[in-house]
Design an enzyme around this catalytic site. Structure first.
Site, PDB file in Angstrom:
ATOM      1  N   ARG A   1      37.408  12.312  73.475  1.00 54.06           N
ATOM      2  CA  ARG A   1      38.090  13.552  73.836  1.00 54.06           C
ATOM      3  C   ARG A   1      37.272  14.441  74.768  1.00 54.06           C
ATOM      4  NH1 ARG A   1      40.808  13.941  67.966  1.00 54.06           N
ATOM      5  NH2 ARG A   1      38.715  13.301  67.397  1.00 54.06           N
TER       6      ARG A   1
ATOM      7  N   LYS B   1      36.684   0.587  60.313  1.00 50.74           N
ATOM      8  CA  LYS B   1      37.092   1.062  59.008  1.00 50.74           C
ATOM      9  C   LYS B   1      37.151   2.588  59.002  1.00 50.74           C
ATOM     10  CE  LYS B   1      34.015   1.936  56.009  1.00 50.74           C
ATOM     11  NZ  LYS B   1      32.785   2.307  55.309  1.00 50.74           N
TER      12      LYS B   1
ATOM     13  N   ASP C   1      34.761  -5.607  59.600  1.00 57.37           N
ATOM     14  CA  ASP C   1      33.955  -5.256  58.442  1.00 57.37           C
ATOM     15  C   ASP C   1      32.564  -5.768  58.785  1.00 57.37           C
ATOM     16  OD1 ASP C   1      32.448  -5.419  56.049  1.00 57.37           O
ATOM     17  OD2 ASP C   1      34.299  -5.236  54.914  1.00 57.37           O
ATOM     18  N   HIS C   2      31.643  -4.867  59.070  1.00 55.40           N
ATOM     19  CA  HIS C   2      30.391  -5.337  59.657  1.00 55.40           C
ATOM     20  C   HIS C   2      29.593  -6.239  58.700  1.00 55.40           C
ATOM     21  CE1 HIS C   2      28.522  -1.895  57.577  1.00 55.40           C
ATOM     22  NE2 HIS C   2      27.356  -2.486  57.766  1.00 55.40           N
TER      23      HIS C   2
ATOM     24  N   LYS D   1      26.930 -10.058  59.141  1.00 58.64           N
ATOM     25  CA  LYS D   1      25.528 -10.224  58.721  1.00 58.64           C
ATOM     26  C   LYS D   1      25.240 -11.705  58.528  1.00 58.64           C
ATOM     27  CE  LYS D   1      25.259  -5.770  56.296  1.00 58.64           C
ATOM     28  NZ  LYS D   1      24.179  -4.975  56.832  1.00 58.64           N
TER      29      LYS D   1
ATOM     30  N   GLU E   1      22.004   1.729  47.789  1.00 55.30           N
ATOM     31  CA  GLU E   1      21.388   2.456  48.907  1.00 55.30           C
ATOM     32  C   GLU E   1      20.520   3.579  48.381  1.00 55.30           C
ATOM     33  OE1 GLU E   1      23.994   2.775  52.669  1.00 55.30           O
ATOM     34  OE2 GLU E   1      25.314   3.090  50.966  1.00 55.30           O
TER      35      GLU E   1
ATOM     36  N   ASP F   1      34.404   3.439  50.355  1.00 52.19           N
ATOM     37  CA  ASP F   1      33.388   3.300  51.401  1.00 52.19           C
ATOM     38  C   ASP F   1      32.710   1.925  51.370  1.00 52.19           C
ATOM     39  OD1 ASP F   1      31.786   4.494  53.510  1.00 52.19           O
ATOM     40  OD2 ASP F   1      30.124   4.515  52.080  1.00 52.19           O
TER      41      ASP F   1
ATOM     42  N   HIS G   1      33.304  -3.962  51.965  1.00 50.40           N
ATOM     43  CA  HIS G   1      32.117  -4.815  52.009  1.00 50.40           C
ATOM     44  C   HIS G   1      31.940  -5.684  50.752  1.00 50.40           C
ATOM     45  CE1 HIS G   1      31.485  -2.289  55.370  1.00 50.40           C
ATOM     46  NE2 HIS G   1      30.795  -1.332  54.786  1.00 50.40           N
TER      47      HIS G   1
ATOM     48  N   LYS H   1      24.914   5.373  46.004  1.00 46.29           N
ATOM     49  CA  LYS H   1      23.981   6.102  46.874  1.00 46.29           C
ATOM     50  C   LYS H   1      22.892   6.691  45.980  1.00 46.29           C
ATOM     51  CE  LYS H   1      26.830   6.388  50.695  1.00 46.29           C
ATOM     52  NZ  LYS H   1      26.471   5.617  51.884  1.00 46.29           N
TER      53      LYS H   1
HETATM   54  C1  BG6 Z   1      29.216   1.673  55.887  1.00 46.64           C
HETATM   55  C2  BG6 Z   1      29.406   2.835  54.951  1.00 46.64           C
HETATM   56  O1  BG6 Z   1      30.420   0.980  56.064  1.00 46.64           O
HETATM   57  O2  BG6 Z   1      28.254   0.789  55.350  1.00 46.64           O
HETATM   58  C3  BG6 Z   1      28.092   3.545  54.720  1.00 46.64           C
HETATM   59  O3  BG6 Z   1      30.344   3.739  55.498  1.00 46.64           O
HETATM   60  C4  BG6 Z   1      27.048   2.573  54.246  1.00 46.64           C
HETATM   61  O4  BG6 Z   1      28.239   4.599  53.774  1.00 46.64           O
HETATM   62  C5  BG6 Z   1      26.981   1.370  55.180  1.00 46.64           C
HETATM   63  O5  BG6 Z   1      25.807   3.244  54.230  1.00 46.64           O
HETATM   64  C6  BG6 Z   1      26.065   0.316  54.653  1.00 46.64           C
HETATM   65  O6  BG6 Z   1      25.865  -0.639  55.648  1.00 46.64           O
HETATM   66  P1  BG6 Z   1      24.516  -1.451  55.747  1.00 46.64           P
HETATM   67  O7  BG6 Z   1      24.763  -2.427  56.853  1.00 46.64           O
HETATM   68  O8  BG6 Z   1      23.444  -0.476  56.040  1.00 46.64           O
HETATM   69  O9  BG6 Z   1      24.360  -2.085  54.415  1.00 46.64           O
END
Ligand code: BG6
Length: 513
Positions: free
Chosen positions: A63, A171, A200-201, A205, A239, A258, A263, A363
């Site tokens: 934007r 996401k 979905d990253h 991995k 985390e 989240d 994941h 977290k």
């Molecule tokens: C993201 C979440 O999708 O994944 C975050 O929104 C989280 O809250 C993160 O910290 C974790 O990803 P990774 O690759 O650091 O394990």
């Protein structure tokens, strides 16, 4: 084969044949955001350094107004901090940056999207691009639908002959079952499923993909991979970080949306799926979705026995005091958003009948660790009855460490060298770092390359994302109807008491990864 351009590509030397894509323009919506600078452009740069990137032009759109040069400068900063290959190769960056452009856009305005289409045509011409387009939606989810609709209006959703128009969607894909279904309907009015890449990253991995390699490229594990030998499975996504500066998002999301809906359920389905007939996208995804569909539903009146909801109170992380979630900037003082969740799941199918899958994510836990641990049943007959049997508590565990310290560990009992019979746990270890001696590529590198080459195997299909929400949504509904606070846990500990009890009531305990 690379098609549609005779211009030499300086960035592509070592591309595997299966990952070829013609020259392509990548259009990033949400280009002024964090993800673009921290992950997307560093990933593209790293691919370029490794000679894996097809010839690309990049058009950033968001934007705010910005010049091409200002955009390039902000990206260079991101690359300098976050790329794998550092310091930045200035010569390579100059060539790379010359094909990066920027245009401001109003996502929900068709005229603005048409202007973007004109700009894209001009960029394609300048850089002798073929007309392949990969759109990346890294925006707030509220504009996913409007962007796709306007791509259609601007004629960008229909590729020319032999070309592609693909859309990667970040996401969160919906916030519950109804919104995910509505979003699927909306984007499918414009795009076909094979144009849609829901990212979905975690699937990018290396260690997550290694779950499949370990299971299906080796003969020795699969015979054990069932309820005859597996006692239970633990999946942990822990985390150390708190909510950081994302409270506006996290307050509405919570850890179940989240981390778990996406994941952890992805990891679960790869760990538990049946062997697919081939490694084709649909063959793999057909098997994954069956796992999620077989999850025993957590009904609205039963969630609390199998789901523990926690929130961090103040505490200490690595010796530093940290505030409670409710005291973080932007968090409601009486917020009930969960920062920790533990669940006990069952996959109601032939292979996994009766095997609990315990999942936890949180977290402000003591350690950053993601892993899947298969806990095996004890030997059928206890031969060493009088031994000081210290593996008795945990037994044989096959732990697949997704991060950090990526690898696999198998714990077994071994005789302690002595005249007496004493058994102690030892670990057989495989470590990526020492076995291969090089860094794994970042998840986004793999996923961008796959999307460029049209391979959807590591992306979430529409029915899959709906299946995960179908499972998760009743838990949110039950929480919404409850007046109870989450269970508080001290920051820097492994979550609330209820999480310990969830396993203790079954005679088990969480691993200390
Ligand atoms: C993201 C979440 O999708 O994944 C975050 O929104 C989280 O809250 C993160 O910290 C974790 O990803 P990774 O690759 O650091 O394990």
């Amino acid at each position: 084969m690379e098609s549609g351009g005779s211009v030499a590509n300086p960035f592509r030397a070592g591309l595997p044949a299966s990952k070829t894509a013609g020259p392509s323009s990548i259009i990033i919506f949400g280009a002024s955001g964090d993800l673009t600078a921290r992950k997307l452009v560093p990933a593209l740069y790293d691919l370029a350094v490794d000679g894996l990137l097809p010839r690309v032009a990049i058009l950033g759109a968001s934007r705010s107004d910005m010049s091409d040069d200002a955009f390039r400068a902000s990206l260079l900063e991101g690359v300098a901090q976050h790329a794998r290959h550092r310091p930045v190769d200035q010569a390579l960056w100059s060539t790379f940056a010359a094909s990066i452009h920027y245009q401001a856009v109003a996502y929900d305005d068709a005229a603005s999207m048409k202007a973007l289409a004109m700009r894209l045509m001009a960029i394609d011409q300048t850089h002798a691009m073929a007309g392949n387009h990969l759109f990346y939606l890294s925006t707030p989810p509220t504009v996913f639908g409007p962007i796709v609709r306007n791509l259609g209006v601007a004629g960008l959703a229909t590729p020319g002959d032999g070309l592609f128009a693909r859309v990667i969607i970040e996401k969160p894909f919906g916030v519950d079952l109804a919104t995910a279904m509505a979003l699927n309907r909306e984007i499918r009015e414009v795009l076909s499923e094979n144009q849609i890449f829901r990212i979905d990253h975690y699937l990018g991995k290396e260690t997550v993909q290694n779950l499949l390699v370990m299971r299906f490229a080796n003969g020795i594990f699969e015979p054990l991979w069932n309820n005859k030998y597996v006692d239970h499975v633990q999946i942990t996504g822990a985390e150390v970080l708190g909510v950081e500066r994302r409270s506006a998002y996290f307050e509405r999301a919570g850890i179940l949306r989240d981390m778990v809906q996406n994941h952890l359920l992805q990891v679960l389905s790869l760990a538990a799926m049946e062997p697919p007939g081939s490694f084709e996208a649909d063959a793999v995804r057909n098997e994954k979705v069956k796992v999620v569909q077989a999850l025993r539903p957590i009904e609205a009146n039963d969630p609390l026995g199998r789901v523990i909801r926690g929130q961090y109170a103040s505490g200490s992380i690595l010796g530093d005091s940290v505030p409670a979630y409710r005291d973080e900037a932007g968090v409601q003082p009486r917020s009930t958003t969960e920062t920790f969740v533990a669940l006990k799941l069952f996959i109601d199918n032939w292979r996994w009948a009766g095997v609990p899958f315990y999942l936890r994510s949180g977290k402000r836990l003591p350690k950053r660790v993601t892993e899947v641990a298969f806990h095996f049943k004890a030997a059928p007959h206890r031969l060493f009855k009088n031994a000081k049997d210290s593996i008795g508590m945990e037994g044989n565990v096959l732990a697949i460490r997704i991060q950090p310290d990526e690898g696999i560990a198998l714990s077994i009992g071994a005789k302690v060298p002595a005249a007496s019979m004493e058994i102690a746990p030892v670990s057989m270890e495989f470590r990526y770092a020492s076995s291969f001696g090089r860094d794994a590529p970042a998840a986004y590198e793999r996923l961008l390359l796959d999307a460029l080459s049209g391979d959807g195997t590591l992306f979430t299909r529409g029915d899959e994302v709906e299946a995960t929400w179908r499972f998760i949504t009743p838990i949110h509904e039950a929480w919404a109807a409850s007046t109870e606070d989450p269970e508080f846990y001290e920051a820097g500990t492994w979550g609330p008491r209820g999480s310990v009890d969830l396993l203790r009531q079954d005679g088990r305990s969480w691993r200390r990864p």
